[in-house]
Write a protein that holds these residues in place. Structure first.
Motif, PDB file in Angstrom:
ATOM      1  N   LYS A  72       6.139  20.678  16.733  1.00 31.28           N
ATOM      2  CA  LYS A  72       5.791  20.412  18.178  1.00 31.28           C
ATOM      3  C   LYS A  72       4.669  19.519  18.408  1.00 31.28           C
ATOM      4  CE  LYS A  72       8.330  24.401  20.009  1.00 31.28           C
ATOM      5  NZ  LYS A  72       8.294  25.609  20.714  1.00 31.28           N
ATOM      6  N   LYS A  73       3.956  19.195  17.108  1.00 30.73           N
ATOM      7  CA  LYS A  73       2.583  18.737  17.196  1.00 30.73           C
ATOM      8  C   LYS A  73       1.501  19.657  17.631  1.00 30.73           C
ATOM      9  CE  LYS A  73       4.330  13.765  17.663  1.00 30.73           C
ATOM     10  NZ  LYS A  73       4.184  12.626  18.583  1.00 30.73           N
ATOM     11  N   GLN A  74       1.686  20.668  17.439  1.00 26.78           N
ATOM     12  CA  GLN A  74       0.777  21.699  17.485  1.00 26.78           C
ATOM     13  C   GLN A  74      -0.190  21.817  16.474  1.00 26.78           C
ATOM     14  OE1 GLN A  74       3.137  24.752  18.695  1.00 26.78           O
ATOM     15  NE2 GLN A  74       3.054  24.634  20.948  1.00 26.78           N
ATOM     16  N   VAL A  75      -1.298  22.097  16.641  1.00 31.06           N
ATOM     17  CA  VAL A  75      -2.255  22.293  15.326  1.00 31.06           C
ATOM     18  C   VAL A  75      -2.181  23.915  15.105  1.00 31.06           C
ATOM     19  CG1 VAL A  75      -4.451  21.983  14.248  1.00 31.06           C
ATOM     20  CG2 VAL A  75      -3.624  20.269  15.878  1.00 31.06           C
ATOM     21  N   GLN A  76      -1.481  24.286  14.159  1.00 24.57           N
ATOM     22  CA  GLN A  76      -1.185  25.818  13.807  1.00 24.57           C
ATOM     23  C   GLN A  76      -1.873  26.326  12.774  1.00 24.57           C
ATOM     24  OE1 GLN A  76       2.873  26.486  13.792  1.00 24.57           O
ATOM     25  NE2 GLN A  76       2.877  28.321  12.798  1.00 24.57           N
ATOM     26  N   THR A  77      -2.488  27.466  12.967  1.00 20.72           N
ATOM     27  CA  THR A  77      -3.247  28.185  11.863  1.00 20.72           C
ATOM     28  C   THR A  77      -2.173  28.741  11.002  1.00 20.72           C
ATOM     29  OG1 THR A  77      -4.900  28.986  13.372  1.00 20.72           O
ATOM     30  CG2 THR A  77      -5.209  29.831  11.396  1.00 20.72           C
ATOM     31  N   LEU A  78      -2.764  28.564   9.552  1.00 14.80           N
ATOM     32  CA  LEU A  78      -1.855  29.065   8.621  1.00 14.80           C
ATOM     33  C   LEU A  78      -2.424  30.304   7.907  1.00 14.80           C
ATOM     34  CD1 LEU A  78      -0.133  25.684   7.280  1.00 14.80           C
ATOM     35  CD2 LEU A  78       0.736  27.474   8.942  1.00 14.80           C
ATOM     36  N   TYR A  79      -3.763  30.324   7.618  1.00 13.45           N
ATOM     37  CA  TYR A  79      -4.298  31.002   6.773  1.00 13.45           C
ATOM     38  C   TYR A  79      -5.974  31.215   6.937  1.00 13.45           C
ATOM     39  CZ  TYR A  79      -6.196  33.706   2.468  1.00 13.45           C
ATOM     40  OH  TYR A  79      -6.917  34.481   1.564  1.00 13.45           O
ATOM     41  N   TRP A  80      -6.621  32.296   6.882  1.00 17.50           N
ATOM     42  CA  TRP A  80      -8.213  32.283   6.798  1.00 17.50           C
ATOM     43  C   TRP A  80      -8.359  33.417   6.221  1.00 17.50           C
ATOM     44  CZ3 TRP A  80     -11.645  33.886  11.502  1.00 17.50           C
ATOM     45  CH2 TRP A  80     -12.973  33.564  11.108  1.00 17.50           C
ATOM     46  N   GLY A  81      -9.042  33.463   4.960  1.00 16.88           N
ATOM     47  CA  GLY A  81      -9.310  34.487   4.236  1.00 16.88           C
ATOM     48  C   GLY A  81     -10.046  34.215   2.763  1.00 16.88           C
TER      49      GLY A  81
END
Length: 758
Positions: A72-81
């Protein structure tokens, strides 16, 4: 890869075929086993983008931050750690399908930056209204650029020419990420930004998170709180026009019961903004945790004409696998190297004397010179004249705004006093409060319109003063010119920049009604610009941020100031708890800590001079006591303690802080340890409130030393227990520990370790 037969033209057909086969096999083998230059470049680069999967990876220190562009052309978070292997795969992101018709995809997909529109119910990063009444904004990925440690992602609305630049910058040493958002109106009509944040930090899904944050009030700042993150929203904020001490713009989140000072996952962040602000911590319907922060949306509206832009403050965040202590140490290192002026090696804070408690408003040349002589005798390096030197200032009821030297108190100007201070081996500092005005002042009588006000409404005074509207260009020019003139005409090395009230009646009648709410942004921008211009023109001048204590301490103001004043409460026992809370968010090296008289006005508590010094030596040492009342033995003690501090201040101000025993929750003990950057030296401070029932002081287990190095221990104040070895390994001091002899009420001790070179 290419197998080229042209070079074999001189050989027979059979040998040519044989050589060709060998060459091709060799080439294939080399291709398979040799590092791919493109992969090597990606591995070494802190920011990478996979065109096939549309995934961004940011890797630095012990942290990985991963997000991508979904269908959908959204900037989507996948991982932070915790940092992942460079080869770990991330498939192309897919938006969340949503939970139900009540919680659709836009609300459950973890987005880096989302605008209010398309049925959004969670906290938006951006909310705008258009002249036609439309308030729907749907942002999609447009483009991006990567330049070293910086990434810019451009978002655009699905139909209107509203653009948002998301900016990311990674610190490769600490893994702290800096984020901001810049909104640009490329339409043909004005729009109004009603809410803007710097972006959303998305944590892994979970239901066992604990939030830490700091609260306070005047003389009671830096109180550490923690609570479970539960469904709904927690708002940390200030509506006071400035940072405020009711909340501080810092947070830390870990797993409840799964971490301590040195172990466990911690996500932490701090907003770099010195105006009204808010941080939202939200747990949604599927237990996802979102943290967003920016200027406070209360009473906010910023009108953007065509072609104009609005940039959010910087929002800094990081991750630690080494507990809340590890998170603090990362943030401290980042502040020292990347936030403070003159980083990565800012100047060590000099030992300071301030004359306020000795004279209050009754300053004059002879009295200040006498105090300067006494201060120099104990090793002070900077002498500061506080309030009362300017205008018709004899109390807090008059004179603010009139920044000329009082001709009665200093008939020959400040130069004779400054020359005297210099002759004693100290540099000279001065107190100012340039953002304020007393109604009883020449400035206010000439320019009553320069104060924040609503026409026809009362003007609320605080500490008998009003606030100048620094958003006005003429006020900004006056404040800069007054300070510039003061610095041009006098050899001043330091300004204690005070700010002693919060906002009221935040009107700006000089501009159109639809632009008046810009005051919240333009005021802070002009404050920063004044500080930046003064520093550029007078690079020798250092500045302290003070606001009736710790009401303006944040990573925005700290970009322009060298130190901060954490509290007007200088009671040495109270300060143990306050300094502990302060250290969760800010480095001890910026924290001014004064030795003042005992008993203090706060609690009427009697504390020894040694105890007061040791409490203050955990930060940047200052002295504010009335030296006119000291006895000879006080000067002897103080001279010894100041000399001792100079030997350890680099460890304290630039080293790594370990909280060994916390003063929180009514603890009878407090122990801190600072370890030098090279781990060759450490200094430990131990405090006892009251001993009970013959129980000994708890054993102190040190941290941060090199296990195999041999360290020599030496008591600085107090006594080590009999039998303590002179030299032992770092492993010994950390695993076996150290015992100190502390008994009685309000006792303190300190000791130092240094690598024993053979």
């Amino acid at each position: 890869m290419r197998c080229n037969s042209n070079s074999f033209n001189g050989a027979t057909d059979a040998s040519r075929v044989y050589q060709l086969i060998v060459t091709c096999l060799s080439t294939i083998l080399m291709f398979l086993i040799a590092p791919n230059p493109m992969n090597a470049q990606k591995t070494n680069a802190p920011i990478r983008f996979d065109k096939q999967t549309q995934v961004f990876r940011i890797d630095a220190a012990d942290v990985s931050y991963v997000f991508g562009i979904n269908e959908k052309k959204q900037v989507q978070t996948l991982y932070w750690g915790k940092r992942l292997n460079d080869a770990d795969p991330f498939p192309a992101p897919k938006s969340d399908p949503g939970l139900s018709g009540f919680d659709t995809s836009v609300n459950t997909t973890r987005q880096e930056f989302v605008a209010w529109g398309s049925g959004l119910y969670i906290e938006p990063d951006l909310k705008v209204s258009f002249p036609d009444g439309n308030r729907d904004l749907v942002l999609q990925y447009d483009s991006h650029t990567i330049e070293g440690r910086r990434l810019k992602i451009v978002l655009k609305d699905i139909s209107r020419d509203v653009y948002v630049d998301l900016e990311y910058q990674i610190d490769v040493v600490t893994g702290v990420l800096t984020r901001s958002a810049n909104v640009e109106n490329r339409t043909s009509a004005p729009l109004t930004v009603e809410q803007i944040s710097s972006g959303t930090w998305n944590l892994p899904r979970g239901d066992d998170y604990r939030l830490r944050y700091l609260t306070g009030r005047w003389a009671g700042e830096w109180v550490l709180h923690h609570q479970l993150v539960q469904p709904g929203k927690t708002i940390l904020e200030s509506r006071r026009g400035s940072t405020g001490d009711q909340n501080n713009p810092w947070f830390a989140i870990d797993h409840e019961g799964d971490g301590d000072q040195d172990h466990g996952d911690v996500w932490f962040g701090a907003l770099g903004w010195s105006g009204s602000w808010q941080i939202s911590i939200e747990q949604d319907q599927i237990q996802q945790i979102r943290v967003a922060g920016g200027p406070n949306s209360f009473d906010f509206g910023y009108r953007l004409s065509p072609g104009e832009q609005l940039k959010s403050p910087d929002f800094y965040a990081g991750y630690s696998h080494d507990g809340i202590g590890g998170a603090s140490r990362l943030l401290h290192r980042f502040e020292i190297s990347s936030i403070l002026p003159h980083g990565p090696k800012p100047k060590l804070r000099p030992v300071l004397y301030n004359s306020w408690e000795a004279t209050e408003f009754k300053v004059d040349e002879a009295g200040q010179e006498s105090l300067a002589e006494k201060a120099a005798s104990i090793g002070v390096e900077r002498f500061v004249v506080d309030d009362g030197w300017f205008g018709q200032r004899s109390s807090d009821r008059a004179g603010l705004g009139d920044w000329y030297v009082n001709p009665v108190k200093f008939p020959h100007g400040l130069k004779p006093l400054i020359d005297k201070v210099h002759s004693l081996g100290m540099d000279f500092g001065l107190w100012v409060e340039p953002e304020m005005v007393n109604p009883d002042s020449d400035l206010y009588r000439k320019h009553p319109d320069w104060a924040l006000n609503f026409i026809g409404r009362p003007r609320t005074e605080g500490r008998n003063q009003l606030m100048l509207n620094l958003a006005r260009p003429d006020v900004r020019a006056y404040v800069f010119q007054a300070l510039d003139k003061l610095l041009n005409e006098n050899d001043i090395a330091f300004l204690k920049w005070d700010y002693n009230r919060n906002w009221s009646e935040p009107g700006w009648p000089a501009v159109a009604p639809e632009d008046q709410k810009k005051v919240y942004i333009e005021y802070v921008r002009n404050l920063y610009s004044i500080l930046a211009e003064l520093r550029a023109k007078h690079p020798q001048v250092e500045i302290e941020s003070c606001s009736g204590g710790g009401s303006r301490v944040d990573l925005g103001i700290m970009r322009y100031t060298d130190q901060v004043w954490p509290s007007d409460n200088t009671d040495a026992f109270d300060r143990l708890l306050m300094q502990d809370g302060f250290s969760y968010a800010y480095a001890p090296g910026v924290m001014m800590a004064w030795v003042t008289d005992s008993p203090t006005w706060v609690n009427q508590r009697n504390l020894s001079l040694e105890y007061r010094f040791l409490s203050s030596m955990q930060g940047s040492l200052g002295i504010g006591a009335n030296l006119n009342n000291w006895k000879p033995e006080d000067f002897t003690t103080a001279k010894s303690m100041v000399a001792q501090y100079k030997h350890i201040r680099e460890i304290v101000q630039r080293g790594s802080l370990y909280r060994l025993i916390s003063p929180q929750n009514g603890s009878e003990q407090s122990v801190t340890e600072s370890v030098s950057e090279d781990q060759r030296s450490a200094v430990t401070f131990a405090f006892l409130h009251s001993s009970q029932m013959l129980y000994p002081f708890p054993r102190i287990y040190l941290r941060g030393l090199k296990t195999d190095s041999m360290y020599r221990i030496a008591a600085l104040n107090g006594k080590l227990s009999p039998g303590t070895p002179d030299i032992a390994s770092g492993a010994f001091w950390m695993q076996h520990g150290v015992d100190v002899e502390l008994r009685g009420d309000f006792q303190a001790a300190s000791f130092r370790l240094d690598v024993a070179d053979r």
